[in-house]
Design a protein around this motif. Structure first.
Motif: not given
Lengths: 154, 154
Positions: A51-54, A58-64, A104-111
């Motif tokens: 959810a937070p990736l939305l 498109p930068a994404g977030l660290g795993l932690r 980590i970032a969402l792909t189009a499919d993930g989104e």
DNA sequence: TATTGTTATACTCTATAACTATA
DNA sequence: TATAGTTATAGAGTATAACAATA
């Protein structure tokens, strides 16, 4: 001399305890029914993780950061991301500014999967709440806000 | 000409959706806090499995019946009972009337653990609900009953 | 030395399929 | 053949501890 706290309050409290218990059970059954029915591509845990990736594309977030936001331990997030990456729903890349970190970032499919899941959940809730009258809905929103505060203060 | 369904209702419904979402999140966090804190002897799944045994002592129930009441598959119940039996919380004995069946019953320790867990849950809820005023409690009980009906009708 | 992420390991909860013993 | 239970196997979700790479 009087034997402690007001009994009137206890009766009301216990009515509420009973009503709350019935509510929790009904909610559980309803969720089980819904998850069995649609069999979407994402589980609740996966949706909570992504959810937070939305909100930071498109930068994404660290795993932690992702793990912390989802309220799970870092190794758990690693495993979940492994699976989601294999399924093409997220990407992992090294952070250009910090060689230790991974973004980590969402792909189009993930989104798509995430938005679809949210839409289904929203539709189910709306359908359910439409069964109430407008004034019941207003009362319910007020009561739930109060209960939310009570949860947070307990 | 007017663009379809009453927008007023939708606004109220969506307020309720938002309030409900916040409530669910707060409840989740609260539960996580509580389970981390006490670290009781029984998990929720175990308590759900054992709960029906409180009402049918001392005969006990068959494994299949137990699984069905808890909403899980029979092999899952077998595994859970294995663990609980090793910990001395339940007993397994052959049904004298049916050589295929086993009867699972609570031991004294098992009953204590179950009752203690229930008492803790009740205490937590009561403490939380005491934060509301009496009239808020009455309103909350009414609203939760309505929401329970809505869940069951959806 | 501190931080980021991963691997190793283990436990709980869940399922389906295949099996045993009894009815 | 049908039913009760178990075993075998698998997979998700969770954790802690130990490790590697980088800052």
């Amino acid at each position: 001399m009087a034997p402690a706290a007001a009994p009137t309050n206890d009766v009301h409290t216990d009515d509420l305890v009973v009503a709350f218990d019935a509510f929790v059970k009904a909610a559980k059954r309803s969720r089980a029914r819904a998850e069995g029915a649609d069999g979407g591509t994402l589980t609740s845990s996966q949706a909570d993780l992504l959810a937070p990736l939305l909100e930071c594309e498109p930068a994404g977030l660290g795993l932690r950061a992702l793990a912390r936001l989802a309220g799970i331990a870092a190794p758990t997030a690693t495993r979940m991301v492994d699976g989601l990456q294999e399924r093409g729903l997220v990407t992992r890349r090294r952070d250009p500014d910090d060689g230790r970190a991974v973004l980590i970032a969402l792909t189009a499919d993930g989104e798509d999967a995430l938005r679809e899941r949210r839409a289904q959940l929203l539709a189910r809730r709306r359908a359910m709440f439409e069964l109430l009258t407008p004034s019941e809905r207003r009362a319910a929103a007020r009561v739930l806000s109060r209960l939310t505060s009570a949860f947070e203060g307990s």
